[in-house]
Design an enzyme around this catalytic site. Structure first.
Site, PDB file in Angstrom:
ATOM      1  N   CYS A   1       0.806  -1.248  -0.017  1.00  0.00           N
ATOM      2  CA  CYS A   1      -0.230   0.006  -0.027  1.00  0.00           C
ATOM      3  C   CYS A   1       0.763   1.315   0.031  1.00  0.00           C
ATOM      4  O   CYS A   1       0.232   2.397  -0.149  1.00  0.00           O
ATOM      5  CB  CYS A   1      -1.027   0.065   1.068  1.00  0.00           C
ATOM      6  SG  CYS A   1      -1.872  -1.599   1.309  1.00  0.00           S
TER       7      CYS A   1
ATOM      8  N   HIS B   1      -9.116   3.513  -0.981  1.00  0.00           N
ATOM      9  CA  HIS B   1      -7.982   3.338  -1.047  1.00  0.00           C
ATOM     10  C   HIS B   1      -7.447   2.027  -1.993  1.00  0.00           C
ATOM     11  O   HIS B   1      -7.387   1.021  -1.975  1.00  0.00           O
ATOM     12  CB  HIS B   1      -7.673   2.424   0.504  1.00  0.00           C
ATOM     13  CG  HIS B   1      -6.184   2.138   0.657  1.00  0.00           C
ATOM     14  ND1 HIS B   1      -5.108   2.559   0.251  1.00  0.00           N
ATOM     15  CD2 HIS B   1      -5.743   1.020   1.465  1.00  0.00           C
ATOM     16  CE1 HIS B   1      -4.073   2.094   0.695  1.00  0.00           C
ATOM     17  NE2 HIS B   1      -4.473   1.122   1.451  1.00  0.00           N
TER      18      HIS B   1
END
Ligand code: COA
Length: 387
Positions: A84, A335
């Protein structure tokens, strides 16, 4: 090393579930918006954050594909992966490229299309960022890992369930003023606590969602920005830091402490010659509500264990002493893992330009970003200052 500036920013029109658009389309949309914003007609190199094109859309060899479709081929185009934190790391590589003198105009982008596969496949793809042999083999998922961190934090410091929920309430309030977000709605503490349980104590409203989205920014030497790109205030990148930690939670001395965040933050403050008290606005990696609390402690904004109390006391609200996640954070914005770190740079650039509308932090001059991989196995920070 040359000084470096950000001269262009762009996202695809809206993040969320984008069935009608492909992986390459959303990247090109974001990149063209950044190119238009900078008003440039050439790019020397590209760095693209993407965590798992292979598992989400069956696509690898991403650098070449995206340079081709953006019409910038045959320039060097490099895909960067750090779970991420891929976007934040792509920005750092672009910064190093310009600072070193190798390239003048560089695009740092990020893209992920996560919703073309079903929920099980998404959860599997995300779990590849955890330790396969010691964590995933036993069935753990990311909500489960962060739930363990949350339970440890509550046990050690007395952080309350309500304080966790307040992170989501704050970020959704900020996000309700950001129309590009996946979930631009407001919520309240009861709704967060009573939403569907994912991994105790975290409910669905404590979790960032799964998202299709892309973002891009353009960097160039500071001197060139001052001379040629005068449409916007000049935003200099004054600090960059990157650190790693063990991927597996059980290998860490303290479940509640994100060492990679602390170290990447310290290196960034040192390079920028700034302290936590100098930061006017910060985007941190709130993939789960507890992650924001831990990150604000590890970055030195609050003492260990005091992050929950800070949210409760509105210290991290837009009008607070240190506004955190004015964009709405990952919680409201969405996200798309590879794009998140770039969108954080975009939010801080907008804040420093004074272009954040209702989300604007008054007199914001110095802003920071913190982008995290997995449960803290990697972290990348940047500090930007308006010149
Ligand atoms: N916050 C708020 N609402 C959410 C949400 C979230 N995080 N995730 C989904 N929703 C909403 C959806 O829009 C949908 O609403 P609708 O019924 O009105 O259309 C509903 O909740 C159900 O959505 P669905 O996609 O079926 O949820 P899910 O149970 O498959 O997924 C999670 C929910 C929390 C498991 C998933 O979002 C997730 O895995 N998040 C964490 C992602 C992650 O780990 N990222 C990496 C971090 S390191």
């Amino acid at each position: 090393m040359r000084d470096v500036a950000v001269i262009g920013i762009g996202m695809n029109e809206k993040w969320g579930e984008l069935w009608e658009k492909s992986f390459r389309t959303i990247f090109v949309e974001a990149a063209l918006n950044a190119i238009d914003d900078a008003k440039i007609d050439k790019i020397d190199a590209m760095y693209i954050g993407c965590m798992s094109g292979g598992l989400f859309v069956g696509q690898e060899h991403i650098g070449s594909l995206l340079a081709d479709y953006l019409g910038t081929g045959p320039i060097p185009a490099t895909r960067i992966e750090s779970a991420c934190a891929s976007g934040g790391l792509a920005f750092r590589q672009a910064f190093i490229d310009v600072a070193s003198g190798m390239s003048d105009i560089v695009l740092a982008g990020g893209v992920e299309k996560m919703l073309d596969v079903d929920g099980g496949a998404t959860t599997y793809a995300l779990s590849t960022a955890a330790d396969q042999e010691y964590e995933c083999f036993h069935g753990i998922t990311f909500p489960g890992l962060y739930a363990m961190i949350a339970n440890a934090h509550m046990h050690k410091y007395g952080t309350t369930r309500k304080q966790l929920a307040q992170v989501a309430v704050k970020n959704h309030k900020n996000g309700s003023m950001n129309p590009r977000n996946q979930f631009p709605f407001e919520t309240d503490i009861d709704s967060v606590i009573n939403s569907v349980m994912i991994a105790d104590p975290l409910t669905i409203m404590d979790c960032s969602p799964v998202t299709d989205g892309a973002a891009a920014v353009i960097l160039c030497p500071l001197d060139l920005a001052k001379e040629k790109f005068k449409d916007h205030p000049v935003i200099q990148v004054i600090g960059s830091g990157h650190a790693t930690d063990s991927i597996a939670l059980h290998s860490r001395k303290d479940l509640t402490w994100l060492s990679a965040v602390e170290l990447s933050g310290k290196n960034t403050y040192k390079m920028a010659d700034k302290n936590p008290s100098d930061i006017d606005v910060c985007e941190v990696h709130d993939c789960f509500t507890i992650a924001e609390i831990c990150a604000t402690e590890a970055l030195g904004f609050f003492e260990p264990g005091k992050g929950g109390m800070a949210v409760q006391d509105d210290v991290t609200a837009i009008e607070g002493k240190i506004p955190i996640n004015t964009s709405g954070g990952l919680k409201s914005k969405g996200h798309p893992v590879g794009a998140t770190g770039i969108a954080q740079i975009l939010e801080i650039t907008e804040q420093l330009r004074g272009d954040s509308g209702k989300r604007q932090v008054k007199d914001a001059k110095i802003g920071m970003t913190q982008n995290m991989g997995g449960s803290g196995g990697s972290s990348v920070c940047h500090i930007l200052e308006v010149k």
